[in-house]
Design an enzyme around this catalytic site. Structure first.
Site, PDB file in Angstrom:
ATOM      1  CE1 TYR A  81    -134.388  61.034 114.436  1.00 14.51           C
ATOM      2  CE2 TYR A  81    -134.282  58.693 114.978  1.00 14.51           C
ATOM      3  CZ  TYR A  81    -133.652  59.871 114.628  1.00 14.51           C
ATOM      4  OH  TYR A  81    -132.299  59.888 114.467  1.00 14.51           O
ATOM      5  CD  GLU A  87    -132.118  62.694 112.436  1.00 17.55           C
ATOM      6  OE1 GLU A  87    -131.385  62.303 113.365  1.00 17.55           O
ATOM      7  OE2 GLU A  87    -132.372  63.891 112.230  1.00 17.55           O
TER       8      GLU A  87
END
Ligand code: GDP
Ligand code: MN
Length: 381
Positions: free
Chosen positions: A101, A189
């Site tokens: 991530y 993101e």
């Protein structure tokens, strides 16, 4: 404003973040053609503005163009969390060995952008934060200095990434930061950022939320807005230049001025009611704008009473009153309404509303109490 995955990834790519080759399709036939052009197994991905598409069945692998057509046919038209899939992204499938991530948001308390990385990629970062917070590493970025390479390397080593990926990870983190600041984003993101079998890193998913207040600086980004996915009331508010935020209460509020709108919501709560919205019609609103505002308020089925709190300065109370009547012509309703009009042309405004049998009040306290009573079906004089 939220961007679709394919839009976010294209922006990331402009700043040197590697993304899979791929194209967008609106029909199953197009999906087949794209798969043919790519000449490799593909992943067909629904483009809707919600997360968790994978779990919802909105992401499927296809080995051949035939399969790509078949899965695209299934995914197009699918309903994911209330949104209908109208487009799919057909990306070259990647060889995923590990999912990481990488994301950033603005930390308002620190007044800095915070970059976050985690070895637990692919799943919701909120879930990781709740169950395994130690797996998330963060760095705060000084806005004057920008993101520095050592910060990216700190994140990479913090999440246990093997050293041979540091150079590539750093390039991606710096690129993401540039994409974020250049677009005036609130969130950017990559989840997952993957390590492939050949050791290369690749941004497989992309998410971006842009700051609506900065969009005027980015006409090219503004064009990416997907009207299909915006709540109709929000679209109408935006097109009419109204600041509108829907809330969960039962008292619709129409106010001129943001501070006054906040005060109005407070006083509604003080008298035991719950505001259904924040709505600032702004200064000098003309009848048409007022009518649009009332249509928006009444489109919320939870609204049991409407409270107008207008302080007439540049805004003229008679103009607002006329707007209210125009709106009531367009959207007949039985929802009770109470108006407090003070300032420029207040007498004329009140007279116009009285002729339409609308409740008026002199003070905000009185108006709020009447609105709360009316929302409970009690009679207001
Ligand atoms: P989200 O569910 O909306 O966050 O969509 P993602 O794009 O993140 O995809 C969800 C999951 O699908 C990823 O975490 C991967 O595990 C898987 N996935 C996505 N693209 C590929 C791909 O090209 N190949 C493989 N094998 N899996 C993929
Ligand atoms: Mn994802």
């Amino acid at each position: 404003m939220k961007l679709h995955e394919f839009q976010a990834k294209r922006i990331f790519a402009q700043y040197g973040v590697p993304i899979p080759r791929g194209e967008v399709a609106t029909t199953a036939t197009q999906a087949r053609e794209i798969a043919q052009r790519l000449g490799k197994p593909v992943v067909v991905k629904s483009q809707v503005l919600v997360g968790g598409r994978g779990k919802a069945g909105g992401i499927k692998l296809a080995r051949t163009p035939d399969e790509a057509e078949a899965v695209a046919d299934k995914i197009l038209g699918m309903n994911i969390k209330g949104l209908t899939v109208k487009r799919v992204l057909v990306d070259e499938a990647s060889d995923i060995r590990k999912e990481i991530y990488l994301g950033m948001v603005i930390d308002r308390a620190r007044r800095r952008v915070v970059m976050m990385a985690s070895s637990e990629g692919g799943v919701d970062i909120e879930e990781v934060a709740a169950t395994k917070p130690e797996a998330i590493k963060t760095v705060f970025i000084n806005p004057d200095l920008g993101m520095r390479a050592y910060q990216a390397i700190g994140l990479a080593s913090g999440i246990g990434l093997p050293q041979d990926h540091f150079r590539s990870f750093t390039q991606i983190a710096l690129g993401l930061y540039q994409a974020f600041t250049a677009s005036d984003a609130e969130l950017a993101e990559i989840n997952p950022l993957i390590i492939q079998g050949d050791g290369s890193l690749l941004a497989v998913d992309g998410k971006m939320v842009l700051d609506d207040n900065a969009l005027f600086r980015h006409p090219d980004l503004e064009e990416m807005r997907d009207l299909d996915e915006e709540a109709p009331a929000e679209t109408e508010a935006r097109l009419n230049g109204l600041s509108y935020v829907k809330l969960d209460g039962e008292i619709g509020c129409m106010v001129n001025g943001a501070g006054l709108a906040m005060a109005t919501m407070d006083i509604v709560k003080h008298f035991g009611g719950e505001p259904a919205n924040f709505l600032d019609i702004g200064g000098g609103a003309r009848a048409e704008k007022v009518a649009a505002a009332l249509r928006i308020i009444l489109s919320d089925p939870n609204v049991k009473a409407v409270l107008f709190n207008i302080f007439g300065g540049i805004t003229r109370c008679d103009e607002v009153a006329r707007g209210i009547l125009t709106a009531l012509d367009q959207v007949p309703t039985h929802v009770p309404m109470v108006a407090r009009l003070v300032g420029t042309n207040e007498e004329e405004g009140r007279a116009i509303l009285a002729s339409a049998h609308m409740g008026t009040a002199h003070t905000l306290a009185e108006a709020a109490q009447k609105a709360v009573a009316a929302s409970r079906g009690e009679l207001v004089a």
